[in-house]
Design an enzyme around this catalytic site. Sequence first.
Site, PDB file in Angstrom:
ATOM      1  N   TYR A 164       0.839  -1.209   0.000  1.00  0.00           N
ATOM      2  CA  TYR A 164       0.000   0.000   0.000  1.00  0.00           C
ATOM      3  C   TYR A 164       0.873   1.258   0.000  1.00  0.00           C
ATOM      4  O   TYR A 164       0.633   2.200  -0.753  1.00  0.00           O
ATOM      5  CB  TYR A 164      -0.878  -0.059   1.250  1.00  0.00           C
ATOM      6  CG  TYR A 164      -1.858   1.069   1.439  1.00  0.00           C
ATOM      7  CD1 TYR A 164      -3.072   1.082   0.758  1.00  0.00           C
ATOM      8  CD2 TYR A 164      -1.599   2.103   2.340  1.00  0.00           C
ATOM      9  CE1 TYR A 164      -3.988   2.102   0.961  1.00  0.00           C
ATOM     10  CE2 TYR A 164      -2.506   3.121   2.548  1.00  0.00           C
ATOM     11  CZ  TYR A 164      -3.704   3.115   1.863  1.00  0.00           C
ATOM     12  OH  TYR A 164      -4.612   4.127   2.065  1.00  0.00           O
ATOM     13  N   LYS A 168       1.052   4.086  -2.843  1.00  0.00           N
ATOM     14  CA  LYS A 168       0.722   5.485  -2.534  1.00  0.00           C
ATOM     15  C   LYS A 168       1.889   6.414  -2.872  1.00  0.00           C
ATOM     16  O   LYS A 168       1.677   7.566  -3.263  1.00  0.00           O
ATOM     17  CB  LYS A 168       0.330   5.618  -1.059  1.00  0.00           C
ATOM     18  CG  LYS A 168      -1.012   4.946  -0.712  1.00  0.00           C
ATOM     19  CD  LYS A 168      -2.123   5.362  -1.631  1.00  0.00           C
ATOM     20  CE  LYS A 168      -3.515   5.051  -1.100  1.00  0.00           C
ATOM     21  NZ  LYS A 168      -4.561   5.353  -2.084  1.00  0.00           N
TER      22      LYS A 168
HETATM   23  N1  LIG Z   1      -9.997   6.168   5.225  1.00  0.00           N
HETATM   24  C1  LIG Z   1      -8.807   6.674   5.501  1.00  0.00           C
HETATM   25  O1  LIG Z   1      -8.531   7.101   6.638  1.00  0.00           O
HETATM   26  C2  LIG Z   1      -7.757   6.757   4.425  1.00  0.00           C
HETATM   27  C3  LIG Z   1      -6.444   7.121   4.803  1.00  0.00           C
HETATM   28  C4  LIG Z   1      -5.471   7.257   3.829  1.00  0.00           C
HETATM   29  C5  LIG Z   1      -5.810   7.035   2.488  1.00  0.00           C
HETATM   30  N2  LIG Z   1      -7.073   6.657   2.147  1.00  0.00           N
HETATM   31  C6  LIG Z   1      -7.348   6.421   0.743  1.00  0.00           C
HETATM   32  O2  LIG Z   1      -8.561   7.056   0.373  1.00  0.00           O
HETATM   33  C7  LIG Z   1      -9.227   6.270  -0.613  1.00  0.00           C
HETATM   34  C8  LIG Z   1     -10.653   5.939  -0.160  1.00  0.00           C
HETATM   35  O3  LIG Z   1     -10.593   5.175   1.019  1.00  0.00           O
HETATM   36  P1  LIG Z   1     -11.895   4.802   1.855  1.00  0.00           P
HETATM   37  O4  LIG Z   1     -11.487   4.798   3.255  1.00  0.00           O
HETATM   38  O5  LIG Z   1     -13.052   5.611   1.414  1.00  0.00           O
HETATM   39  O6  LIG Z   1     -12.077   3.258   1.393  1.00  0.00           O
HETATM   40  P2  LIG Z   1     -13.397   2.394   1.196  1.00  0.00           P
HETATM   41  O7  LIG Z   1     -12.963   0.967   1.310  1.00  0.00           O
HETATM   42  O8  LIG Z   1     -14.505   2.871   2.065  1.00  0.00           O
HETATM   43  O9  LIG Z   1     -13.821   2.697  -0.326  1.00  0.00           O
HETATM   44  C9  LIG Z   1     -13.060   2.267  -1.408  1.00  0.00           C
HETATM   45  C10 LIG Z   1     -13.990   2.032  -2.589  1.00  0.00           C
HETATM   46  O10 LIG Z   1     -13.204   1.638  -3.724  1.00  0.00           O
HETATM   47  C11 LIG Z   1     -13.926   0.628  -4.429  1.00  0.00           C
HETATM   48  N3  LIG Z   1     -12.985  -0.180  -5.231  1.00  0.00           N
HETATM   49  C12 LIG Z   1     -12.027  -1.013  -4.753  1.00  0.00           C
HETATM   50  N4  LIG Z   1     -11.388  -1.614  -5.767  1.00  0.00           N
HETATM   51  C13 LIG Z   1     -11.935  -1.143  -6.922  1.00  0.00           C
HETATM   52  C14 LIG Z   1     -11.685  -1.372  -8.298  1.00  0.00           C
HETATM   53  N5  LIG Z   1     -10.721  -2.231  -8.698  1.00  0.00           N
HETATM   54  N6  LIG Z   1     -12.434  -0.713  -9.216  1.00  0.00           N
HETATM   55  C15 LIG Z   1     -13.410   0.140  -8.827  1.00  0.00           C
HETATM   56  N7  LIG Z   1     -13.697   0.403  -7.526  1.00  0.00           N
HETATM   57  C16 LIG Z   1     -12.979  -0.240  -6.588  1.00  0.00           C
HETATM   58  C17 LIG Z   1     -14.613  -0.168  -3.346  1.00  0.00           C
HETATM   59  O11 LIG Z   1     -15.723  -0.920  -3.853  1.00  0.00           O
HETATM   60  C18 LIG Z   1     -15.028   0.912  -2.349  1.00  0.00           C
HETATM   61  O12 LIG Z   1     -16.334   1.398  -2.589  1.00  0.00           O
HETATM   62  C19 LIG Z   1      -8.354   5.024  -0.845  1.00  0.00           C
HETATM   63  O13 LIG Z   1      -7.493   5.238  -1.944  1.00  0.00           O
HETATM   64  C20 LIG Z   1      -7.547   4.946   0.426  1.00  0.00           C
HETATM   65  O14 LIG Z   1      -6.322   4.268   0.233  1.00  0.00           O
HETATM   66  C21 LIG Z   1      -8.042   6.502   3.087  1.00  0.00           C
END
Ligand SMILES: NC(=O)c1ccc[n+]([C@@H]2O[C@H](COP(=O)([O-])OP(=O)(O)OC[C@H]3O[C@@H](n4cnc5c(N)ncnc54)[C@H](O)[C@@H]3O)[C@@H](O)[C@H]2O)c1
Length: 300
Positions: A164, A168
């Site tokens: 990851y 990133k």
């Molecule tokens: N939540 C946090 O605190 C956090 C922290 C750092 C980074 N991020 C990043 O922010 C972004 C969103 O995270 P989140 O927490 O909302 O995650 P989440 O798991 O709630 O949502 C991710 C979404 O991506 C979709 N997805 C996954 N693989 C896919 C694919 N191959 N094609 C199409 N859709 C796909 C999933 O179905 C899901 O709806 C991610 O890139 C994550 O790495 C989140």
Amino acid sequence: MAGYLRDKAVVITGAGGGIGRACALACAAEGAKVVVADIGVGLAGEDPTSEVAEAVVKEIEDAGGEAVAVAEDVSTMAGGERIVHTAVERWGRIDGVVAVAGILRERMLFNMAEDEWDAVIATHLKGHFTVFRHAAAVMRKQESGSLIGFTSGAFAGSVAQANYSAAKGGIVSLVRSAAVGLHRYGVRANAVAPVARTRMSANVPMELAEMGEPEDVAPLVVYLLSDAAKDVTGQVYTAVGGRIAVWNQPVEVREMRIDGRWTPEQIAARFDEVGQERMGLIDRLEQIRKAATSGDKPNA
Ligand SMILES: NC(=O)c1ccc[n+]([C@@H]2O[C@H](COP(=O)([O-])OP(=O)(O)OC[C@H]3O[C@@H](n4cnc5c(N)ncnc54)[C@H](O)[C@@H]3O)[C@@H](O)[C@H]2O)c1
């Protein structure tokens, strides 16, 4: 309905849940037409369903906005092309891409399997390339557009998520490359490093993490898509709760020189002239480890 993004056509991947959904609702509320792209998988990328994207489109329509669901996999070139072309076919243009889709496969490096590495790199890093690539071709001709990547503070290093973290970090470099390569065509690229309460962050110990909601991240995304940010490119922004921060650009900080080629012995003798840059994460882990043995709570 406010009009900060009036008539802009915006693609948001991973828009079926979490932060992507919050961004899709906020963009639509600001007048954007939104492609809600999501294959509705579990946290590790399993059991796809088109229902989550359709549900978010319904939410947008119920609020008076315009959106279309696309259940395509961002890790394939064909999927990325269909996602981007849905906007172009429907609305004749594409003004923004917000690449939010992501999965997690946590494992220590020494135990990580090849498929755990590949799946995470494919979804995050290639999943940015597939949509950025197709959108950039259209935006170049339009001479306008805003690409937004989703990175993480974990790009600076992660204990149990080397896959990851590497993805990133790659996204940050991809965004910077897009900013540099597309600048002359009027196309911008930036990255957001969010922290928000979603299923993805559910396992982060609350007492250690600064935490916010997905809806706290969306206004920055709306701003970066808007004409108000027309001069903002090549940047990485943290967004958590009420805090937005900008990351520095990587630069060399010290050097040492010699006439001709160094020998290892000469490097050893003078190494302090370049030395090391402190890795805050290692210091922090040491602090946590000490606190755990002494029973104290470390400072957040
Ligand atoms: N939540 C946090 O605190 C956090 C922290 C750092 C980074 N991020 C990043 O922010 C972004 C969103 O995270 P989140 O927490 O909302 O995650 P989440 O798991 O709630 O949502 C991710 C979404 O991506 C979709 N997805 C996954 N693989 C896919 C694919 N191959 N094609 C199409 N859709 C796909 C999933 O179905 C899901 O709806 C991610 O890139 C994550 O790495 C989140």
